[in-house]
Motif scaffolding. Sequence first.
Motif, PDB file in Angstrom:
ATOM      1  N   THR A 196       0.813  -1.208   0.000  1.00  0.00           N
ATOM      2  CA  THR A 196       0.000   0.000   0.000  1.00  0.00           C
ATOM      3  C   THR A 196       0.849   1.261   0.000  1.00  0.00           C
ATOM      4  O   THR A 196       2.040   1.235   0.259  1.00  0.00           O
ATOM      5  N   THR A 197       0.161   2.352  -0.248  1.00  0.00           N
ATOM      6  CA  THR A 197       0.871   3.618  -0.302  1.00  0.00           C
ATOM      7  C   THR A 197       0.323   4.671   0.649  1.00  0.00           C
ATOM      8  O   THR A 197       1.076   5.528   1.101  1.00  0.00           O
ATOM      9  N   GLN A 198      -0.988   4.682   0.910  1.00  0.00           N
ATOM     10  CA  GLN A 198      -1.582   5.741   1.696  1.00  0.00           C
ATOM     11  C   GLN A 198      -2.557   5.170   2.718  1.00  0.00           C
ATOM     12  O   GLN A 198      -2.805   3.977   2.741  1.00  0.00           O
ATOM     13  N   LEU A 199      -3.175   6.050   3.466  1.00  0.00           N
ATOM     14  CA  LEU A 199      -4.260   5.760   4.396  1.00  0.00           C
ATOM     15  C   LEU A 199      -3.801   4.991   5.637  1.00  0.00           C
ATOM     16  O   LEU A 199      -3.453   3.835   5.535  1.00  0.00           O
TER      17      LEU A 199
ATOM     18  N   LEU B  41      -2.220   3.111   8.635  1.00  0.00           N
ATOM     19  CA  LEU B  41      -1.011   2.295   8.608  1.00  0.00           C
ATOM     20  C   LEU B  41      -1.067   1.411   7.394  1.00  0.00           C
ATOM     21  O   LEU B  41      -2.066   0.782   7.124  1.00  0.00           O
ATOM     22  N   THR B  42       0.040   1.299   6.667  1.00  0.00           N
ATOM     23  CA  THR B  42       0.086   0.411   5.514  1.00  0.00           C
ATOM     24  C   THR B  42       1.337  -0.413   5.583  1.00  0.00           C
ATOM     25  O   THR B  42       2.322  -0.030   6.196  1.00  0.00           O
ATOM     26  N   VAL B  43       1.280  -1.584   4.988  1.00  0.00           N
ATOM     27  CA  VAL B  43       2.427  -2.471   5.100  1.00  0.00           C
ATOM     28  C   VAL B  43       3.276  -2.442   3.858  1.00  0.00           C
ATOM     29  O   VAL B  43       2.813  -2.109   2.770  1.00  0.00           O
TER      30      VAL B  43
ATOM     31  N   LEU C 193       5.658  -9.884  12.589  1.00  0.00           N
ATOM     32  CA  LEU C 193       6.480 -10.001  11.370  1.00  0.00           C
ATOM     33  C   LEU C 193       5.624 -10.227  10.135  1.00  0.00           C
ATOM     34  O   LEU C 193       5.920  -9.683   9.066  1.00  0.00           O
ATOM     35  N   ASN C 194       4.567 -11.028  10.256  1.00  0.00           N
ATOM     36  CA  ASN C 194       3.693 -11.226   9.106  1.00  0.00           C
ATOM     37  C   ASN C 194       3.049  -9.912   8.669  1.00  0.00           C
ATOM     38  O   ASN C 194       2.843  -9.683   7.474  1.00  0.00           O
ATOM     39  N   LEU C 195       2.741  -9.039   9.611  1.00  0.00           N
ATOM     40  CA  LEU C 195       2.189  -7.728   9.252  1.00  0.00           C
ATOM     41  C   LEU C 195       3.169  -6.928   8.413  1.00  0.00           C
ATOM     42  O   LEU C 195       2.766  -6.114   7.583  1.00  0.00           O
ATOM     43  N   ALA C 196       4.463  -7.168   8.645  1.00  0.00           N
ATOM     44  CA  ALA C 196       5.497  -6.435   7.911  1.00  0.00           C
ATOM     45  C   ALA C 196       5.841  -7.090   6.577  1.00  0.00           C
ATOM     46  O   ALA C 196       6.801  -6.708   5.923  1.00  0.00           O
TER      47      ALA C 196
ATOM     48  N   ASP D 166       4.927   3.888   8.877  1.00  0.00           N
ATOM     49  CA  ASP D 166       3.907   3.882   9.929  1.00  0.00           C
ATOM     50  C   ASP D 166       3.852   2.527  10.634  1.00  0.00           C
ATOM     51  O   ASP D 166       3.640   2.439  11.842  1.00  0.00           O
ATOM     52  N   LEU D 167       4.022   1.444   9.860  1.00  0.00           N
ATOM     53  CA  LEU D 167       4.049   0.120  10.475  1.00  0.00           C
ATOM     54  C   LEU D 167       5.300  -0.045  11.324  1.00  0.00           C
ATOM     55  O   LEU D 167       5.250  -0.607  12.419  1.00  0.00           O
TER      56      LEU D 167
END
Length: 597
Positions: free
Chosen positions: A13-16, A18-20, A148-151, A193-194
């Motif tokens: 993602t790029t915006q909005l 938190l994005t991963v 870590l999976n979120l990242a 943000d993440l």
Amino acid sequence: MKNIKKILALFLTTQLLLTVGCGNKNAENKSMDLTKGQTTTEANTETSSPKTESVSLEEGINSYFDNMPKHIYKIGQADFVDIVKKGGDFVVLDIRSADDYAKGHIKGAINLPWGTSISDNITKIPQDKDVYIYCYSGQTAGQAVMTLNLAGISARSVNLGWNFGISKAEGIDELTETTANTFGTETYDVNKDLVAALDSYYKGLSDVKGTTYGNYKISEANLAAMIDAGEDFYLLSIRSAEDFGKEHIKGAQNIPWGKDMHNKFSTLPKDKKIVVYCYSGQTAGQTTAALRLLGYDAVSLNGGIGVGANAPIGWKNKGLEVINNSVSVLETGVADYFANMPKHIYKIGQADFVDIVKKGGDFVVLDIRSDADYAKGHIKGAINLPWGTAISDNITSIPQDKDVYIYCYSGQTAGQAVMTLNLAGISARSVNLGWNFGISKVEGIDALTETTANSFGTETYNVNAEVKAALDAYYKGLADVKETTYKNYKISEANLAAMIDASEDFYLLSIRSAKDFGKEHIKGAQNLPWGNDMHTKFSTLPKDKVIVVYCYSGQTAGQTTAALRLLGYDAVSLNGGIGVGANAPIGWKNKGLEVVK
């Protein structure tokens, strides 16, 4: 790409909010498919990047659960060791302390001690390889896996960690080294943000260090103290609904672990501490991380409820109490006895029984009167098992492949016997009114009476161990009441009358029909009509009082008394029931005692 990578597509993602982040551009996924026995769907080629869409942290966590693979972000310790033996393009992270890492670790493992070293190195952990994480017991690795999976990292934790899992796997010595390993120079993009969210998560560990909630966990003893003190917190079990139903920690609520569990997170309080527990702590670790990232004050119970493999940690492994609601074989058997009650209600009329004996056939007759009365005369072919332990001692000798007919003196103790024998898999029925009031009065009985003793054959039958133990206890218990008011798990008419006159504290239960109960009943009685659903009302009966059960002549009360006693109730039946003409002079009314009309 693997299913896990499909999850991460949501996070490119790029915006909005938190994005991963995604990995390096066009990086080829060289990781091995290490999910044994699973069906994975992957495209042969991908010529374009996944569609970019804005995803919040909450949406990312939802996706983590929605797209949960069959391996639930874990790998068994033996499978992990096999993978290390075979080698391949993967990464192993050891998140134990630097000191324990230095003493010995899996070959090739990189040390990121639990804490900020994980978030500080988040951009160095490959996003194009499978990553395996282990800690001591698997619990903090569960938290790490979720973060870590979120990242965008395809991470799994090793079951039971180093102490209870890896170190016990066969061949581990040859895969252990003391050489320190490091990451390469390549870095991976993770949205800032993440990164900030994970920095906050891991820096927060210092705030709870030395407190009851160190490592976002709580010890078994501290949770027990909170429960004992009546503290205001929320206890969440994520074990299966079935296992929760069998047993759980006092006060716990249940949201079973699985793909849709996040849909129920909104029902949890944000103004209370949430203590999460699972089986051994690992999926609770994942859940705790997700909840904390969503703003809940969650911690996980050390070692979970406890399993054999992670002893001595875990609630039950510490000897702490659980609410046990498991349905035993015995409880199931009692329920089936009533729910599947045949039309003959486990009885046979005395005339019909005599006709069967006259005709002959492949059946068994048990005479449970005293051996002295049996010797004076009994039904031809009848085997004597005097009322008491002779029944339970011979339970495996009684055929389970033939109809069995039982008689006593009045039918009442035979009613108890019928119930117990059916639990053991024996198709048993009692003869109405027994020998004294039934069989002996049937025309032609003299020709069917003998004094020859009969015995069982050599064949034996299997009886469930739990049922056998319960029946042993049931019949041995008759010795304890032999010289009391409740001999044979019965009470005489006179003794019941005395209890009523003295206003003793007991429970009087009529199992006659609602219609007949309405016409007349013994003073103080409550009504639970005999039938195939009566067992569903047993839970309304007291376990702290003597329950006196009565029916018409004592026989169905005998069956009910046996069922209740086997379920832990202190039940006895009224001798002769309310009384009918055929069983005079026994029975309440036959003794001239008063009824309420």
